[in-house]
Design a protein around this motif. Structure first.
Motif, PDB file in Angstrom:
ATOM      1  N   LEU A  74       0.841  -1.187   0.000  1.00 55.30           N
ATOM      2  CA  LEU A  74       0.000   0.000   0.000  1.00 55.30           C
ATOM      3  C   LEU A  74       0.881   1.243   0.000  1.00 55.30           C
ATOM      4  CD1 LEU A  74      -2.891   1.188   0.288  1.00 55.30           C
ATOM      5  CD2 LEU A  74      -2.588   1.027   2.752  1.00 55.30           C
ATOM      6  N   ARG A  75       0.553   2.185  -0.852  1.00 54.06           N
ATOM      7  CA  ARG A  75       1.266   3.459  -0.919  1.00 54.06           C
ATOM      8  C   ARG A  75       0.245   4.583  -0.782  1.00 54.06           C
ATOM      9  NH1 ARG A  75       4.605   0.400   0.095  1.00 54.06           N
ATOM     10  NH2 ARG A  75       6.358  -0.242  -1.180  1.00 54.06           N
ATOM     11  N   VAL A  76       0.612   5.579   0.009  1.00 55.75           N
ATOM     12  CA  VAL A  76      -0.283   6.698   0.282  1.00 55.75           C
ATOM     13  C   VAL A  76       0.478   7.999   0.029  1.00 55.75           C
ATOM     14  CG1 VAL A  76      -1.671   7.832   2.056  1.00 55.75           C
ATOM     15  CG2 VAL A  76      -1.502   5.337   2.027  1.00 55.75           C
ATOM     16  N   LEU A  77      -0.102   8.860  -0.777  1.00 54.84           N
ATOM     17  CA  LEU A  77       0.486  10.169  -1.036  1.00 54.84           C
ATOM     18  C   LEU A  77       0.296  11.024   0.216  1.00 54.84           C
ATOM     19  CD1 LEU A  77       1.779  11.809  -3.364  1.00 54.84           C
ATOM     20  CD2 LEU A  77      -0.515  12.612  -3.911  1.00 54.84           C
ATOM     21  N   PRO A  78       1.356  11.599   0.760  1.00 56.73           N
ATOM     22  CA  PRO A  78       1.211  12.423   1.966  1.00 56.73           C
ATOM     23  C   PRO A  78       0.165  13.521   1.762  1.00 56.73           C
ATOM     24  CG  PRO A  78       3.516  12.018   1.516  1.00 56.73           C
ATOM     25  CD  PRO A  78       2.749  11.526   0.314  1.00 56.73           C
ATOM     26  N   ARG A  79      -0.675  13.729   2.748  1.00 62.46           N
ATOM     27  CA  ARG A  79      -1.797  14.640   2.620  1.00 62.46           C
ATOM     28  C   ARG A  79      -1.392  16.078   2.295  1.00 62.46           C
ATOM     29  NH1 ARG A  79      -3.822  10.589   0.862  1.00 62.46           N
ATOM     30  NH2 ARG A  79      -5.537   9.561   1.891  1.00 62.46           N
ATOM     31  N   PRO A  80      -0.231  16.598   2.760  1.00 59.87           N
ATOM     32  CA  PRO A  80       0.161  17.948   2.309  1.00 59.87           C
ATOM     33  C   PRO A  80       0.357  18.006   0.792  1.00 59.87           C
ATOM     34  CG  PRO A  80       1.381  17.362   4.278  1.00 59.87           C
ATOM     35  CD  PRO A  80       0.653  16.115   3.834  1.00 59.87           C
ATOM     36  N   LEU A  81       0.867  16.928   0.187  1.00 59.30           N
ATOM     37  CA  LEU A  81       1.018  16.896  -1.270  1.00 59.30           C
ATOM     38  C   LEU A  81      -0.335  16.794  -1.961  1.00 59.30           C
ATOM     39  CD1 LEU A  81       4.156  14.612  -1.734  1.00 59.30           C
ATOM     40  CD2 LEU A  81       4.004  17.109  -1.807  1.00 59.30           C
ATOM     41  N   VAL A  82      -1.279  16.101  -1.340  1.00 59.88           N
ATOM     42  CA  VAL A  82      -2.637  16.017  -1.887  1.00 59.88           C
ATOM     43  C   VAL A  82      -3.243  17.417  -1.928  1.00 59.88           C
ATOM     44  CG1 VAL A  82      -4.984  15.170  -1.482  1.00 59.88           C
ATOM     45  CG2 VAL A  82      -3.033  13.631  -1.164  1.00 59.88           C
ATOM     46  N   LYS A  83      -3.117  18.158  -0.828  1.00 60.67           N
ATOM     47  CA  LYS A  83      -3.670  19.517  -0.782  1.00 60.67           C
ATOM     48  C   LYS A  83      -3.079  20.388  -1.886  1.00 60.67           C
ATOM     49  CE  LYS A  83      -4.630  21.474   3.162  1.00 60.67           C
ATOM     50  NZ  LYS A  83      -4.549  22.030   4.527  1.00 60.67           N
ATOM     51  N   GLU A  84      -1.770  20.276  -2.101  1.00 64.24           N
ATOM     52  CA  GLU A  84      -1.114  21.044  -3.173  1.00 64.24           C
ATOM     53  C   GLU A  84      -1.638  20.638  -4.547  1.00 64.24           C
ATOM     54  OE1 GLU A  84       3.157  21.165  -3.383  1.00 64.24           O
ATOM     55  OE2 GLU A  84       3.289  21.222  -1.191  1.00 64.24           O
ATOM     56  N   ALA A  85      -1.729  19.337  -4.776  1.00 65.07           N
ATOM     57  CA  ALA A  85      -2.150  18.828  -6.086  1.00 65.07           C
ATOM     58  C   ALA A  85      -3.583  19.230  -6.404  1.00 65.07           C
ATOM     59  CB  ALA A  85      -1.997  17.312  -6.129  1.00 65.07           C
TER      60      ALA A  85
END
Length: 82
Positions: free
Chosen positions: A16-27
């Protein structure tokens, strides 16, 4: 992306891989990624008897690809075989 630490309902062979939530907010602020963004991805080769109940739905789009075996999803009282 980071690996999700061992979780209580993990499965043998799970990846399982999860994109860190700060990067999600940026994206989500960028035109190219704001409408379609993969935030979590996993491989679960042996997930027998796995289940989730989401009575209030979820904020994510969840895609389940069943490569072996079978399952079902109950949506609004209608059962869909997977």
């Amino acid at each position: 992306m980071t690996a999700n630490p061992a979780i209580a309902d993990g499965f043998p062979g799970e990846r399982l891989r999860v994109l860190p939530r700060p990067l999600v907010k940026e994206a989500l602020l960028r035109p190219v990624t704001r409408r379609l963004l993969v935030t979590d991805v996993g491989f679960f080769p042996r997930a027998a008897h796995h289940g989730r109940q989401r009575p209030n739905g979820t904020g994510e789009a969840i895609i389940i690809a069943c490569a072996s075996g079978r399952g079902w999803c109950d949506l609004g009282g209608t059962r869909f075989n997977i």
